[in-house]
Scaffold this active site. Structure first.
Site, PDB file in Angstrom:
ATOM      1  N   ARG A  15       0.832  -1.220   0.000  1.00  0.00           N
ATOM      2  CA  ARG A  15       0.000   0.000   0.000  1.00  0.00           C
ATOM      3  C   ARG A  15       0.865   1.269   0.000  1.00  0.00           C
ATOM      4  NH1 ARG A  15      -4.145   0.093   4.636  1.00  0.00           N
ATOM      5  NH2 ARG A  15      -2.451  -0.937   5.763  1.00  0.00           N
ATOM      6  N   LEU A  17       1.224   3.422  -2.317  1.00  0.00           N
ATOM      7  CA  LEU A  17       0.546   4.568  -2.914  1.00  0.00           C
ATOM      8  C   LEU A  17      -0.327   5.289  -1.895  1.00  0.00           C
ATOM      9  CD1 LEU A  17      -0.109   6.263  -5.417  1.00  0.00           C
ATOM     10  CD2 LEU A  17      -1.986   4.679  -5.899  1.00  0.00           C
ATOM     11  N   LYS A  18      -1.070   4.540  -1.111  1.00  0.00           N
ATOM     12  CA  LYS A  18      -1.921   5.133  -0.073  1.00  0.00           C
ATOM     13  C   LYS A  18      -1.075   5.992   0.875  1.00  0.00           C
ATOM     14  CE  LYS A  18      -4.521   3.792   4.065  1.00  0.00           C
ATOM     15  NZ  LYS A  18      -5.712   4.639   3.862  1.00  0.00           N
ATOM     16  N   LYS A 118     -19.651   4.195  -9.005  1.00  0.00           N
ATOM     17  CA  LYS A 118     -19.059   2.863  -9.107  1.00  0.00           C
ATOM     18  C   LYS A 118     -18.641   2.557 -10.552  1.00  0.00           C
ATOM     19  CE  LYS A 118     -19.610   1.698  -4.799  1.00  0.00           C
ATOM     20  NZ  LYS A 118     -20.559   0.679  -4.339  1.00  0.00           N
ATOM     21  N   GLY A 447     -22.972   6.645  10.338  1.00  0.00           N
ATOM     22  CA  GLY A 447     -22.565   5.549  11.222  1.00  0.00           C
ATOM     23  C   GLY A 447     -21.188   5.692  11.821  1.00  0.00           C
ATOM     24  N   TRP A 576     -18.850  -7.024  -1.282  1.00  0.00           N
ATOM     25  CA  TRP A 576     -17.545  -6.519  -0.868  1.00  0.00           C
ATOM     26  C   TRP A 576     -16.681  -7.608  -0.249  1.00  0.00           C
ATOM     27  CZ3 TRP A 576     -19.013  -1.065   1.459  1.00  0.00           C
ATOM     28  CH2 TRP A 576     -19.514  -0.271   0.421  1.00  0.00           C
ATOM     29  N   ASP A 614     -27.037  -1.215   6.393  1.00  0.00           N
ATOM     30  CA  ASP A 614     -26.493  -0.509   5.227  1.00  0.00           C
ATOM     31  C   ASP A 614     -26.435  -1.414   4.007  1.00  0.00           C
ATOM     32  OD1 ASP A 614     -26.112   1.810   6.625  1.00  0.00           O
ATOM     33  OD2 ASP A 614     -24.001   1.458   7.051  1.00  0.00           O
ATOM     34  N   CYS A 658     -24.987   4.575  -1.495  1.00  0.00           N
ATOM     35  CA  CYS A 658     -24.159   5.704  -1.926  1.00  0.00           C
ATOM     36  C   CYS A 658     -23.496   5.420  -3.260  1.00  0.00           C
ATOM     37  CB  CYS A 658     -23.088   6.026  -0.885  1.00  0.00           C
ATOM     38  SG  CYS A 658     -22.009   4.652  -0.455  1.00  0.00           S
ATOM     39  N   HIS A 709     -16.196  12.570   1.190  1.00  0.00           N
ATOM     40  CA  HIS A 709     -14.984  12.080   0.540  1.00  0.00           C
ATOM     41  C   HIS A 709     -14.053  13.219   0.145  1.00  0.00           C
ATOM     42  CE1 HIS A 709     -17.755   8.655   0.149  1.00  0.00           C
ATOM     43  NE2 HIS A 709     -16.662   7.939   0.265  1.00  0.00           N
TER      44      HIS A 709
END
Length: 772
Positions: A15, A17-18, A118, A447, A576, A614, A658, A709
């Protein structure tokens, strides 16, 4: 036979890049350090593919945030609100690029980000291109050229990858009325041709254009756009081979169009479109080669060589070996990096791990499948490889880890009454209003609250056994107390416990359900720097014990205001996760629903009056072709209703969705019969609410009034404007006020002022002139 790869995970095997992006955004590193991190990831990715023996290795599949955003910059599609950044900053890459992705709020500027949605039916999110009448395009960002030269310098036989011109336009939105975005194609094609010719001049022999929209239902206008685009490119580009990549489904009615385009190689997905091969082979022209996507780019199960070789042999018999290429089904962006990094036998037992393959292993499978069909391997090596694979497949089929007769009996006993609430919504609403006593325009959040470094460290220490359970419990309770105190001080009407105990909204539940396994490093990109680690569903699912009741009950004991019980819905857990492929997805979803149903009943018995289940991924699971959608929606709605219909009429059931288009599923959303639905609408400036307005959605709804976001702090006036806009179309007694998603990725310095402004905006509107 050639082997090729369509794309490799861009996040880095650890990870990187994160971490690099978030350091840069925080001001803790320079742009030079960020660019160096990207260069190192690309170098490592190319080396992995080269060592695996892949013949054609992609370049330009890397992105610092999103490949569709990169395409915007490549063709100079910069929406007008961002142009001041171009004028202010000579080095516009960091300010402009990330402003388009995340918004920009400094130097007296306040610019909203591009809308996000998405990517087809995946959990990856792309930034939606914006189009205006008569806009022009030009070759602006040269990253694609620089990336090819960088690969070439490292001795890589690189194949540039570009989102095709028609899919690029179709995936965007018109931002003014009176025209269709495909009308911009004539102005876009010369730019694409210029880019392709430039790449050829510097040595590109193959160029991949991704046209995933070819697996969608297309109208005649859209089909004509494809013909125009590829005829133009054929007439104006020379000296390289053009590879057209389709994926995520079968070409279906678009097959005659695809095989008639003037291209050199056609790539098809034979995992999600395995039944299309015979039809494709019948219609393939003699001048075209065929790339077979036989290795699953979106799941983590090992390839069944027997099944794949049947497809490959069928293609060879028809076209000959020299015209067949072997590849993963799609970009490996959707698969974790390397299974060899998984060393935890407890979370991922070896018996399950032996059935799996990540991106690095999928490259080896691709090369092996090619070698099994030609002299690359000796006959002895072929026999050994084939026997090993066959043994793994048989071990998985017969494993006792997978099947639970008790779970299967419960599925068989589901009745129609199990998916019905006791009373209709109108009667439930009256009972809930009396019990909850909320004001008009009640305020709440979705939440989660910020997952601080301290909270993450507490969970990590507990998971590693460094702190005892008692200390862990006390520290989580302290975080819950803080969250409740903050919300009461802000003045929210319905509170949440904030989810400090949860690592992820799916993984948290999967860790407490049977039939799930977990990886340490199985990360995939969701958007930007946001990575998720999907659980692995390998067997029948059940709930050994309550998963959330203690934490929610504790939160409720701290306040007189209602606290929502927070659960993730069965379809989202399914979508997911990496899901077993040995039974219908609908069966696995029903198993998860029964587990969630038990949790709903436990929360209700504990005195929780509002329970949110959700389902942000329900639209994501929608099949790409209209003919397949009814079947999916029927079982998806049934699954949600099964999970919540045990609740008493006085208990208010919420759900959340979402980053989706809702028009084509609004009837099914209504059929879910949630008392309250909260949805993301802020980035689209409430455009996504149109589906609910046009349908006259009968239940309560909370359109998100600010974009979580983005690090922007929305003003009171901004959110008031959105609420007043909604109130012109939807009665106030149906409306809730909330952000558009959970707040775990944000900092408290952003969250508290944003929520204060939201509560104040609701109060101002509540005290205004609207009749409620």
């Amino acid at each position: 036979m050639r082997t090729q790869n369509l794309g490799y995970p861009r996040i880095g095997s650890r990870r990187e890049l994160k971490k690099a992006c978030e350091r840069f955004w925080a001001g803790d590193s320079s742009i030079e350090e960020l660019l160096l991190a990207g260069k190192q990831i690309r170098k490592e990715n190319w080396k992995i593919q080269q060592d695996a023996g892949i013949d054609l290795i992609p370049c330009n599949d890397f992105s610092f945030y999103d490949h569709v955003l990169d395409t915007n910059l490549m063709v100079g599609n910069i929406p007008p609100r961002f142009l001041p950044l171009v004028q202010k900053k000579k080095k516009s890459f960091p300010s402009l690029y990330f402003a388009m992705a995340r918004g920009y709020q400094k130097d007296s500027s306040d610019i909203t980000a591009l809308e996000m949605t998405k990517w087809f039916d995946t959990n990856y999110h792309y930034l939606v291109p914006e189009f205006y009448r008569n806009q022009t395009f030009s070759f602006v960002s040269t990253d694609i050229v620089n990336g090819f030269l960088e690969a070439k310098a490292q001795g890589i036989n690189a194949k540039p990858v570009i989102l095709g011109p028609v899919s690029y336009l179709l995936l965007g939105k018109e931002k003014e009325s009176g025209f269709h975005r495909l009308e911009l194609l004539d102005g876009l094609l010369p730019v694409y041709a210029g880019i392709l010719n430039h790449l050829q001049c510097i040595g590109a022999t193959y160029i991949q254009l991704d046209e995933p929209c070819l697996v969608l239902d297309l109208n005649e206008k859209e089909r004509q756009a494809y013909m125009k685009a590829y005829r133009y490119l054929a007439e104006n580009c020379r000296g390289f081979k053009l590879l057209l990549a389709t994926y995520f489904g079968e070409l279906g009615d678009n097959l005659p169009l695809a095989v008639s385009l003037p291209i050199d190689v056609l790539h098809i997905d034979l995992v999600r479109g395995k039944n299309q091969l015979d039809a494709v082979l019948m219609q393939m022209p003699d001048t075209m080669s065929l790339s077979l996507g036989v290795v699953d780019g979106r799941n983590i199960w090992k390839n069944d060589y027997t099944s794949s070789l049947e497809l490959i042999d069928t293609a060879i018999r028809k076209l000959g070996e020299e015209r067949i290429w072997i590849a993963p089904s799609c970009s490996l962006l959707h698969s974790p990096c390397d299974l060899d990094s998984e060393l935890n036998e407890i979370s991922l037992p070896g018996k399950v791990k032996q059935w799996m393959a990540f991106s690095k292993q999928k490259l080896n499978e691709t090369v092996t499948l090619s070698g099994l069909c030609n002299p690359r391997f000796s006959e002895k090596e072929k026999a050994l490889l084939f026997a090993e694979n066959k043994k793994v497949m048989e071990t998985r089929r017969s494993s006792t880890l997978i099947h639970d007769q008790t779970v299967q009996a419960r599925i068989a006993s589901i009745k129609e009454t199990d998916v019905e609430r006791a009373l209709p919504f109108k009667e439930r609403k009256s009972l809930q209003a009396a019990g909850l006593n909320l004001p008009v325009l009640p305020t709440t959040t979705i939440g989660s609250f910020p997952q601080t470094k301290e909270i993450r460290e507490v969970r990590a220490k507990y998971r590693k056994g460094f702190i005892p359970e008692k200390d862990y419990t006390e520290q989580i309770k302290a975080a819950i107390r803080h969250n409740i105190e903050v919300q009461e001080k802000i003045g929210l009407d319905v509170l949440v416990h904030g989810e400090p105990e949860r690592n992820d909204m799916v993984e948290y539940f999967g860790e407490q359900l049977s039939g799930f396994a977990f990886t340490q490093n199985g990360w995939v990109q969701s958007y930007g720097s946001r990575c998720v680690k999907p659980p692995v569903i390998y067997g029948d699912v059940s709930r050994p014990k309550s998963m959330t009741t203690d934490w929610i009950s504790y939160a409720q004991s701290l306040t007189g205001k209602p606290v929502k019980g927070m659960l993730t819905g069965p379809i989202t857990i399914l979508q997911w996760s990496f899901v077993r492929d040995d039974q219908p997805r609908s069966t696995t979803a029903l198993q998860i629903a029964l587990a969630i149903r038990e949790e709903v009943a436990d929360l209700e018995r504990a005195g929780i009056k509002i329970i949110q289940v959700d389902e942000p991924a329900i639209r994501e699971g929608l099949p790409l072709l209209r003919k397949d959608r009814k079947e999916y929606l029927d079982w998806a709605v049934k699954t949600f209703r099964l999970s919540v219909s045990c609740a008493q009429s006085q208990t208010q059931i919420h759900t959340h969705m979402c980053y989706s288009e809702f028009n084509d599923i609004i009837t099914s959303i209504a059929a879910m019969d949630a008392d309250v639905i909260t949805i993301e609408t802020s980035r689209s400036q409430m455009e996504l609410l149109d589906a609910f307005i046009n349908y006259k959605y009968p239940n309560d709804i909370g359109p998100g009034v600010y974009d979580i976001h983005s690090p922007r702090i929305p003003s009171v006036a901004e959110m008031e404007t959105l609420l007043n806009k909604v109130l012109e179309l939807i009665p106030g007694h149906q409306l809730w006020v909330n952000p558009d998603c959970g707040l775990k990725t944000r900092d408290w310095e952003e969250v508290i002022p944003s929520l204060k402004n939201m509560v104040q905006a609701a109060a101002n509107v509540r005290n205004g002139n609207h009749p409620f």
